[in-house]
Motif scaffolding. Structure first.
Motif, PDB file in Angstrom:
ATOM      1  N   THR A   1      46.270  45.871  30.757  1.00 18.45           N
ATOM      2  CA  THR A   1      45.398  45.193  29.409  1.00 18.45           C
ATOM      3  C   THR A   1      43.909  45.544  29.363  1.00 18.45           C
ATOM      4  O   THR A   1      43.824  45.637  28.319  1.00 18.45           O
ATOM      5  CB  THR A   1      45.547  43.380  29.654  1.00 18.45           C
ATOM      6  OG1 THR A   1      46.665  43.051  29.804  1.00 18.45           O
ATOM      7  CG2 THR A   1      45.670  43.072  28.124  1.00 18.45           C
ATOM      8  N   ASN A   2      43.499  45.198  29.952  1.00 20.90           N
ATOM      9  CA  ASN A   2      41.817  45.441  30.388  1.00 20.90           C
ATOM     10  C   ASN A   2      41.630  47.536  29.420  1.00 20.90           C
ATOM     11  O   ASN A   2      40.983  47.804  29.005  1.00 20.90           O
ATOM     12  CB  ASN A   2      40.601  45.362  31.391  1.00 20.90           C
ATOM     13  CG  ASN A   2      40.770  43.428  31.148  1.00 20.90           C
ATOM     14  OD1 ASN A   2      40.780  43.282  30.481  1.00 20.90           O
ATOM     15  ND2 ASN A   2      40.007  43.625  31.763  1.00 20.90           N
TER      16      ASN A   2
ATOM     17  N   ARG B   1      42.806  48.083  26.205  1.00 20.99           N
ATOM     18  CA  ARG B   1      41.019  47.861  25.503  1.00 20.99           C
ATOM     19  C   ARG B   1      40.427  48.560  25.605  1.00 20.99           C
ATOM     20  O   ARG B   1      40.252  49.168  24.149  1.00 20.99           O
ATOM     21  CB  ARG B   1      41.190  46.160  25.860  1.00 20.99           C
ATOM     22  CG  ARG B   1      41.732  44.964  25.090  1.00 20.99           C
ATOM     23  CD  ARG B   1      41.501  44.108  26.206  1.00 20.99           C
ATOM     24  NE  ARG B   1      42.504  42.982  25.466  1.00 20.99           N
ATOM     25  CZ  ARG B   1      42.184  41.604  26.401  1.00 20.99           C
ATOM     26  NH1 ARG B   1      40.394  41.215  26.655  1.00 20.99           N
ATOM     27  NH2 ARG B   1      42.567  40.496  25.573  1.00 20.99           N
TER      28      ARG B   1
ATOM     29  N   LYS C   1      48.954  42.747  35.838  1.00 22.91           N
ATOM     30  CA  LYS C   1      48.590  42.923  33.731  1.00 22.91           C
ATOM     31  C   LYS C   1      47.166  42.863  33.907  1.00 22.91           C
ATOM     32  O   LYS C   1      47.216  43.463  32.434  1.00 22.91           O
ATOM     33  CB  LYS C   1      49.103  40.709  33.638  1.00 22.91           C
ATOM     34  CG  LYS C   1      49.222  41.403  32.469  1.00 22.91           C
ATOM     35  CD  LYS C   1      50.178  39.682  31.976  1.00 22.91           C
ATOM     36  CE  LYS C   1      50.354  39.493  30.644  1.00 22.91           C
ATOM     37  NZ  LYS C   1      50.646  38.262  30.030  1.00 22.91           N
ATOM     38  N   LYS C   2      46.236  41.690  34.139  1.00 24.08           N
ATOM     39  CA  LYS C   2      44.925  42.177  33.752  1.00 24.08           C
ATOM     40  C   LYS C   2      44.540  43.335  33.975  1.00 24.08           C
ATOM     41  O   LYS C   2      43.778  43.816  32.544  1.00 24.08           O
ATOM     42  CB  LYS C   2      44.306  40.698  34.166  1.00 24.08           C
ATOM     43  CG  LYS C   2      42.273  40.352  34.290  1.00 24.08           C
ATOM     44  CD  LYS C   2      41.914  39.586  34.976  1.00 24.08           C
ATOM     45  CE  LYS C   2      40.936  39.708  35.241  1.00 24.08           C
ATOM     46  NZ  LYS C   2      39.893  38.404  35.893  1.00 24.08           N
TER      47      LYS C   2
END
Length: 265
Positions: A81-82, A85, A77-78
């Protein structure tokens, strides 16, 4: 005694339902195998191997012991998500090529030349010879400089050019507001500059001028500083009749022997 064989979800001869840690290990292994099939690490811009032999994610700033750990991280997930962005940030900074141009962009496009520009690679042949002379205008008492620069091997059709540059525009010496630079350039010679006082230049036509002698290959440039009112008043006093600098002996004009009369203070 508890029945460990007939519990819900257990198999005959099994050890029962897997715990949270075993589920996480199995999930990471499945994600690693999936990433191995879909991701090429050679084309991943965020994959980096450091000097310690471990692997880093430049996007999330995480450290991984092996490629499998990094691949499992990319599916997490990390990292996802990045990635979202970063894609949103790039979309904001880079305009859409299919979007219509604004009026200002259309005007700039029309005014700009459609011909491609090419950078010229010119081999410099060294510094030119020069001569600098201090001059003074006998009428206005202005101080100036006369530059004579020889360009015997100047390029065909090239004429030297000059400009005054502030001390804060150059990056060779520490900026000093008390000085400015006169820059003179002519290909294929090196560009030369002269450090002069940071005073106002008199830009009148008869004060500031340059001349290029095509036959002699000699470039002449002259300029004068504007007079400082304080210096101008003192120079007028010095040229006034009967004035002597402080500390000098003043002569009596009525004395035929010119004996010293008094001391100027």
């Amino acid at each position: 005694m508890a029945d460990r064989q007939n519990r819900v979800g257990s198999k005959i001869g099994g050890a029962g339902v897997a715990g949270a840690s075993e589920s996480n290990v199995d999930r990471r292994e499945r994600l690693r195998k999936l990433a191995l099939e879909t991701i090429d690490l050679a084309k991943d811009p965020y994959f980096m191997r450091n000097h310690l032999g471990s692997y880093e994610c430049k996007l999330c700033l995480t450290l991984h012991t092996n490629e499998g750990s990094y691949l499992a991280h990319t599916q997490g997930k990390k990292h996802q998500t990045n990635l979202g962005r970063r894609a949103a940030k790039d979309a904001m900074e880079k305009p859409d090529p299919l979007a219509p141009l604004t009026a200002a962009q259309q005007q700039a496009l029309k005014s700009s030349s459609t011909q491609p520009t090419f950078k010229r690679n010119i081999i410099k042949i060294g510094l030119p010879g020069y001569k600098v002379t201090k001059i003074r205008d006998p009428t206005s008492r202005q101080v100036g400089l006369l530059f004579e620069i020889a360009y015997p091997e100047i390029g065909q059709g090239v004429e030297p050019r000059y400009r005054f540059m502030s001390a804060y525009e150059q990056q060779i010496q520490a900026p000093n507001k008390a000085h400015q630079y006169l820059v003179i350039a002519a290909e294929p010679y090196e560009t030369i500059s002269f450090k002069v006082q940071s005073r106002d230049i008199d830009r009148a036509e008869e004060k500031l001028w340059s001349h290029w002698d095509v036959d002699q290959k000699m470039y002449t440039m002259q300029f004068f500083f504007k007079n400082d009112q304080r210096l101008l008043s003192s120079s007028r006093m010095e040229n006034a009749p009967g004035y002597s600098a402080p500390g000098t002996q003043m002569a009596n004009p009525l004395n035929p022997f010119h004996a010293p009369m008094r001391t100027a203070v």
